[in-house]
Design a protein around this motif. Structure first.
Motif, short mmCIF file in Angstrom:
data_model
loop_
_atom_site.label_atom_id
_atom_site.label_comp_id
_atom_site.label_asym_id
_atom_site.label_seq_id
_atom_site.Cartn_x
_atom_site.Cartn_y
_atom_site.Cartn_z
N UNK A 14 0.86 -1.18 0.00
CA UNK A 14 0.00 0.00 0.00
C UNK A 14 0.89 1.23 0.00
N UNK A 15 0.57 2.23 -0.82
CA UNK A 15 1.45 3.38 -0.97
C UNK A 15 0.66 4.67 -1.12
N UNK A 16 1.25 5.76 -0.63
CA UNK A 16 0.64 7.09 -0.75
C UNK A 16 1.75 8.12 -0.56
N UNK A 17 1.44 9.37 -0.87
CA UNK A 17 2.44 10.43 -0.74
C UNK A 17 1.76 11.73 -0.37
N UNK A 18 2.52 12.60 0.28
CA UNK A 18 2.01 13.93 0.65
C UNK A 18 2.97 14.99 0.12
N UNK A 19 2.38 16.04 -0.43
CA UNK A 19 3.16 17.15 -0.96
C UNK A 19 2.81 18.43 -0.20
N UNK A 20 3.49 19.51 -0.51
CA UNK A 20 3.22 20.80 0.13
C UNK A 20 2.56 21.74 -0.85
N UNK A 21 1.61 21.22 -1.62
CA UNK A 21 0.91 22.03 -2.61
C UNK A 21 0.21 23.19 -1.92
N UNK A 22 0.33 24.36 -2.53
CA UNK A 22 -0.28 25.55 -1.95
C UNK A 22 0.64 26.29 -1.01
N UNK A 23 1.82 25.71 -0.72
CA UNK A 23 2.77 26.34 0.19
C UNK A 23 4.15 26.50 -0.45
N UNK A 24 4.66 25.44 -1.04
CA UNK A 24 5.99 25.44 -1.63
C UNK A 24 5.92 25.55 -3.15
N UNK A 45 -1.65 10.84 -9.38
CA UNK A 45 -1.23 11.92 -8.50
C UNK A 45 0.11 11.61 -7.83
N UNK A 46 0.35 10.34 -7.56
CA UNK A 46 1.52 9.96 -6.75
C UNK A 46 2.66 9.31 -7.52
N UNK A 47 2.34 8.62 -8.62
CA UNK A 47 3.40 7.91 -9.35
C UNK A 47 4.52 8.82 -9.83
#
Length: 445
Positions: free
Chosen positions: A58-68, A119-121
């Motif tokens: 199982x895999x997922x990711x988080x970004x700093x969209x809207x900030x960086x 979104x994550x790949x």
């Protein structure tokens, strides 16, 4: 409420795989909230655990969209049977020289379960991960005809569990990550393996497993491709079409966008936190020529503030020092320089060409007014696909992209085309071509 919930329930019948009963809220993973892995020792230990584990990942990711400024992953989450949940900081690990081939070897050819994989790949591949097989739970949800496609909606439908989701818009570049953020991130992978098992059974029951596999393979290939830059980046400004007939206004907008982008890249901040798109459009339309006119445009003279009435407000305020460092006089100078450009240096918006190999127009009013014969053919084709969608209990837009159908009918002699070849050239998968080509061919005669 405790974080652990029971997933015991009666086995669904072949005719109804849904969970029946009152859904329960899961507030944290069953085995507790893990710490972030941000050292090489921790990375090696987790890779060893993954190698000893079994089954899909199982895999997922988080970004700093809207900030960086960038789109890089600031946290990547995984879960595998026997290894548990791992929250990895790819930025910190990359700075310490982590070798992601070690991770790839530990995972091997395991199926990666991702929700909304496109979104994550790209981020996974940018880091150096190399998934070989994919199961996308959002694609599966769409193929199965679920009315809601979000992860929490899917787990509620199949498992009777909803997920606490309070931090989706958090600034994931912030360190150290608070416990409730880590909890949120871990929940994103906590139930994916169980969800995949239920969805696989349902796909097989509906005879759609091969369809799904083709879609998963396609998404994996697309996600592995390098990110494509926008051909005319400044035209990404929201509502730029308001300046379609104002070339000097376009020159002002382009200059402001380029200046904003340069500063955002330099300070590693989301461009819209320096100057909003709305402010760029307003300045381009009003074209302030002196101090009084410039001061009258408040959005050019005030720091961008975002008020959500939530914890997010504090996150945005962390970037206030950078915002204050950019003085309004810089925007004023940029506008003045753009206004002095001769017409020969004003930008030109690329013409929009409507042809079947690119994109036929989306406006049905345009079709009906200017090309009634094509519109009539398109209506027959859409009705045909709608019937196939009803027969297979699959949304029509999943059966075949609406744009492909528009492209097919964007000619006065669509019946001269080999429909199967055309659909393939437009990117339709084999299952889609096999499902609709013959019926659509009859519809366009």
């Amino acid at each position: 409420m405790t974080g652990t919930v029971s997933t015991e329930r009666s086995v669904p019948s072949d005719n109804d795989p849904r969970f029946h009963g009152e859904p329960k809220l899961m507030t944290e993973p069953r085995d507790g909230v893990p710490d972030v892995i941000d050292t090489l020792d921790g990375f090696h230990r987790y890779c060893d655990a993954l190698a000893q584990g079994c089954g899909p990942l199982a895999a997922d990711a988080e970004r700093a969209s809207g900030y960086r400024y960038g789109h890089e992953d600031w946290l990547v989450q995984f879960k595998r049977q026997g290894a548990g949940i791992g929250l990895l900081d790819p930025i910190a690990l990359g700075q310490q020289g982590a070798n992601w081939d070690e991770f790839n070897q530990a995972v091997g050819d395991a199926v990666w379960i991702i929700h909304d994989s496109l979104q994550d790949l790209p981020g996974f591949f940018d880091i150096g991960m190399r998934p070989l097989n994919l199961f996308d739970t959002e694609i599966a949800a769409r193929l199965l005809g679920l009315h809601r496609f979000g992860l929490s909606a899917a787990t509620e439908y199949y498992l009777g569990i909803t997920l606490a989701k309070e931090h989706s818009a958090a600034d994931w570049s912030y360190r150290p990550l608070p416990r409730d953020w880590r909890d949120y991130a871990a929940l994103d992978v906590e139930l994916l393996i169980e969800l995949e098992e239920h969805m696989t059974r349902d796909l097989k029951r509906q005879g759609k497993m091969q369809w799904a596999q083709e879609e998963f393979d396609y998404a994996l290939r697309e996600g592995a491709q390098p990110r494509k830059p926008h051909p005319v980046p400044w035209m990404r400004i929201s509502h730029i079409t308001a300046l379609s007939h104002d070339r000097q206004g376009q020159a002002v907008a382009k200059a402001l966008w380029e200046q904003r982008d340069r500063l955002a890249r330099q300070y590693d901040i989301e461009p819209s936190l320096l100057l909003s798109d709305a402010a760029i459009i307003e300045a381009a339309r009003k074209k302030p020529h002196n101090n009084r006119e410039f001061r009258a445009i408040r959005s050019l003279n005030e720091r961008v503030r975002i008020h959500t009435g939530s914890e997010q407000d504090k996150m945005f305020e962390r970037y206030a020092p950078i915002q204050r460092a950019i003085k309004p006089s810089l925007w004023k100078t940029t506008i003045q320089q753009a206004l002095t450009l001769p017409p020969s240096r004003w930008p030109t918006m690329p013409a929009q060409h409507h042809d079947a190999q690119t994109n036929a127009p989306k406006s049905m009013k345009y079709w009906q007014t200017h090309h009634p014969n094509r519109f009539e053919t398109l209506q027959r084709v859409r009705a045909t696909v709608a019937q196939i969608a009803q027969d297979t209990r699959t949304p029509a837009e999943i059966i075949i992209k609406p744009q492909i159908l528009r492209n097919l009918c964007w000619t006065d002699r669509p019946n001269d085309r080999n429909v199967a070849e055309f659909l393939t050239e437009q990117g339709a998968r084999e299952w889609q071509v096999h499902l609709v080509a013959a019926s659509v061919s009859r519809a366009i005669i």
